[in-house]
Structure formats: structure tokens, C-alpha cells
Design a protein around this motif. Sequence first.
Motif, short mmCIF file in Angstrom:
data_model
loop_
_atom_site.label_atom_id
_atom_site.label_comp_id
_atom_site.label_asym_id
_atom_site.label_seq_id
_atom_site.Cartn_x
_atom_site.Cartn_y
_atom_site.Cartn_z
N LEU A 267 0.82 -1.21 0.00
CA LEU A 267 0.00 0.00 0.00
C LEU A 267 0.85 1.26 0.00
N GLU A 268 0.54 2.16 -0.92
CA GLU A 268 1.16 3.48 -0.95
C GLU A 268 0.09 4.53 -0.63
N ILE A 269 0.37 5.41 0.32
CA ILE A 269 -0.57 6.44 0.75
C ILE A 269 -0.26 7.74 0.03
N GLU A 270 -1.23 8.29 -0.66
CA GLU A 270 -1.04 9.54 -1.39
C GLU A 270 -2.06 10.56 -0.90
N HIS A 271 -1.58 11.70 -0.43
CA HIS A 271 -2.50 12.70 0.12
C HIS A 271 -2.84 13.80 -0.88
N SER A 272 -2.12 13.84 -1.99
CA SER A 272 -2.40 14.84 -3.02
C SER A 272 -2.45 14.12 -4.35
N THR A 273 -2.26 14.84 -5.43
CA THR A 273 -2.33 14.22 -6.75
C THR A 273 -0.99 13.64 -7.20
N GLY A 274 0.03 13.67 -6.35
CA GLY A 274 1.34 13.14 -6.71
C GLY A 274 1.41 11.64 -6.56
N VAL A 275 0.69 10.92 -7.41
CA VAL A 275 0.53 9.48 -7.28
C VAL A 275 1.67 8.70 -7.93
N THR A 276 2.31 9.30 -8.93
CA THR A 276 3.28 8.56 -9.74
C THR A 276 4.45 8.02 -8.93
N PHE A 310 -7.26 7.38 -10.34
CA PHE A 310 -7.60 6.43 -11.40
C PHE A 310 -6.90 6.79 -12.71
N ARG A 311 -6.86 8.08 -13.01
CA ARG A 311 -6.27 8.52 -14.28
C ARG A 311 -4.78 8.19 -14.33
N LYS A 312 -4.07 8.44 -13.24
CA LYS A 312 -2.62 8.20 -13.24
C LYS A 312 -2.29 6.72 -13.09
N ILE A 358 -8.71 -0.71 -10.81
CA ILE A 358 -8.42 0.36 -11.76
C ILE A 358 -8.15 -0.26 -13.12
N VAL A 359 -8.92 0.14 -14.11
CA VAL A 359 -8.77 -0.41 -15.45
C VAL A 359 -7.61 0.29 -16.15
N VAL A 360 -6.67 -0.49 -16.63
CA VAL A 360 -5.47 0.06 -17.27
C VAL A 360 -5.79 0.46 -18.71
N GLN A 361 -5.27 1.61 -19.12
CA GLN A 361 -5.46 2.10 -20.48
C GLN A 361 -4.62 1.31 -21.47
#
Length: 362
Positions: A267-276, A310-312, A358-361
Motif C-alpha cells: 500500500l502506498e498512501i497519497e494525500h495529493s495528486t502526486g501518485v506517480t 484512477f487517471r494516473k 483500476i482499469v489500465v489504459q
Amino acid sequence: MYTQLTATNLASFIDSLDKKTIYEYPNSKTRTRIQIIDVCMPEGPITIKRCDPSKGESFDDAKPQTISSKMLWRLASALKPNHPVNIDRVFGASYNTRSALETLLLHTEFFYLCYPGRLEKIGPNTEVKVGHKHIIFDMDNPKRKGIIVEKKINDMVVTEIDREVRFDSLLLNHKSTKKVDIELDRRHAQIQVLLIKAAASMGLISWVASNDHSIIYNGQRLIEMDEVMKDMDSTPALQGYSKAPEAGRLIDCIWFTKDGKKIPAILEIEHSTGVTSGLTRMKNFMIEAPDLKDMTYIIVAPDEIREQVFRKAAQSQFSEMNIKYLSYSAVEDLYLLSQRKIQGIDNIRFFHTFLESIVVQD
């Protein structure tokens, strides 16, 4: 004696409703209607159709939708007699049929609509405010099927204050000149502690990112907690992958079985949009332990940034990881439910009801 509800119970309640009846939502302003198409026993899924006649829509043209077994299990685990439950709280932003499940249960004989008060703490003062919509399970007072009945519970208050984990004494291991940074770090640590505690209740032990070892909770550093693994170097699950422990050293939380032979979740915890960055850490861990690529990789993030996550996470470079999403609200509910020591439910299966794929593109 009360026995914990199961997905089978909820499916059975809904299966007992008249399939020819068109069901209305509890909010009179909602024009959408629901029809039950099929209930697959013993524990779902439930197939429904929804349409808005005021817009000229009909059930003949409506596409079937599913209330999954995972949804039924997750809600069943949150229910206990005469205890108000907020459906949105249980599911967070997950599942677009959650309101339909709520509506159908309210039409059964054992569920009532209610609006318990809520405590709101403003500065030093605590006030009782008008509550949000909840459902309440009352097996001792069945009502007529097919109608929604509100149960008056003016003397009942639902409050965040009665949650079991307190964070007032949570100390961080570094100083910051920005208050916003302090609050972001504190929230990150709160979620981390909840994951540790939830894992322990499910019979697991957690690795915590090495740069978080010195965070103090309840007068103790995280690395000193009995529920926290001291090092990963000798863990049986990683034997033969000499670089994997170092690759996983900064991952926020990795769950191991107590014998160290299995890894139920990373598990990785992300509190903002910096998911990468979190996704990259998990991918590097997977690369160093390629035979373990089928493990469950999870991004834990606030409900309000779900779409960004989801997008990232759906980018093709992360396709092998089969990434899951776990909302902050789901973490809190997972912790609270895990403290009940529910019997007869597989812990890992129970945990997976809180996850979204999460569906991969392409």
C-alpha cells in the motif's frame, strides 16, 4: 443472540421483494425508479434496472446494472441491530449502485430510514447538529414490505468522537515551516496507523516505510509497535530476491502474514495528486520480486482525488500491477469494522470488498 449479518442475509431480504413492483428512492425529489431483475442466491449479485420516467425513459430501454456480492458483504459487515449506518460512509465514492442498494433495503421489512443527530466540535464547544440520512436494521420490529418508513431516534447521536483511535498525540519526525505541510504529513501518518491497526486485527504484521519509523503514536515510535515488522531482510516471502527489501524500504505499508510467508497487500498512501512516485516505488518492488507480481498493489488516497488517482494509475506502464484503489473513508471504516472480531468471514476476502479495481489504459 444476534449473529453478524452476511451477504446472504441482504440478498435474501431483497429477493423477498416483489419483482413486479417499481421502487422509489427515499428522497422524493429523485425521479429515478428501480426495478429488480434478478437476485442470484445465496449472496448476489443482484441485477437491477433504473430509469427516469420524467425524462421519457423506460425500463425496456434501460441497461441492467449490478449490485455486487462485494457490496453486499461490505455493507453486511457494517451493520448491527439498531445502529444507524450511513451508506455513503460505508462505500465512500465507490460503487454507483450504492443508493439503489440502500433504497431496496429500505423497502424490506427490517430496514428503516433515520436521521440521527451528529456531534460537531467547533473550537472548545461541541454542538448537536441535524443528522444525515442513515438506515437502521431492526429485526425485532418488522414493517410491511414495499414501503419506506422513517424511524424517529431523537435521542441518538452519531459522532466521530466515539472512534477508537485518537491522534491528538501523533508526533512527526521532522519540522516544517508550513502549517499545511504539517497537516498533510499528520493525515498521512493517521492513515498509516489505521492500516497498521486494521492489519493487526486481521492477524497480519506491517512493514512501515523506514523514513516513518520515528513517528510517535501513543508515546511509542512506529517501529517499536508490536504490529510493525522490524526488517524485511529475513522475511521468507522475499528469500531469493536479494534486492527486494531495499526496493520496498520506502513503501508506506506492506502487509505480511505473521509467519512472513505471504504478502496480502502493498500500500502506498497519497494525500495529493502526486501518485506517480508511489506507483513507481511499488513497480520497482515488483521488478525485484517478479514471481510475486500477482500481489495486491494498492493506492490509498482521499475520496476527493479518486478520479486523479484512477487517471494516473491506469497508465499502461503500470499494467502488470493490477492496481487497486482504497479511499481514506474506506480505511477508517475498515479499521472500525476490523475491531469487531467478526467471526466466520475470511479476513483477506473481507478486506478486498473495500478495494476498487483500476482499469489500465491500452
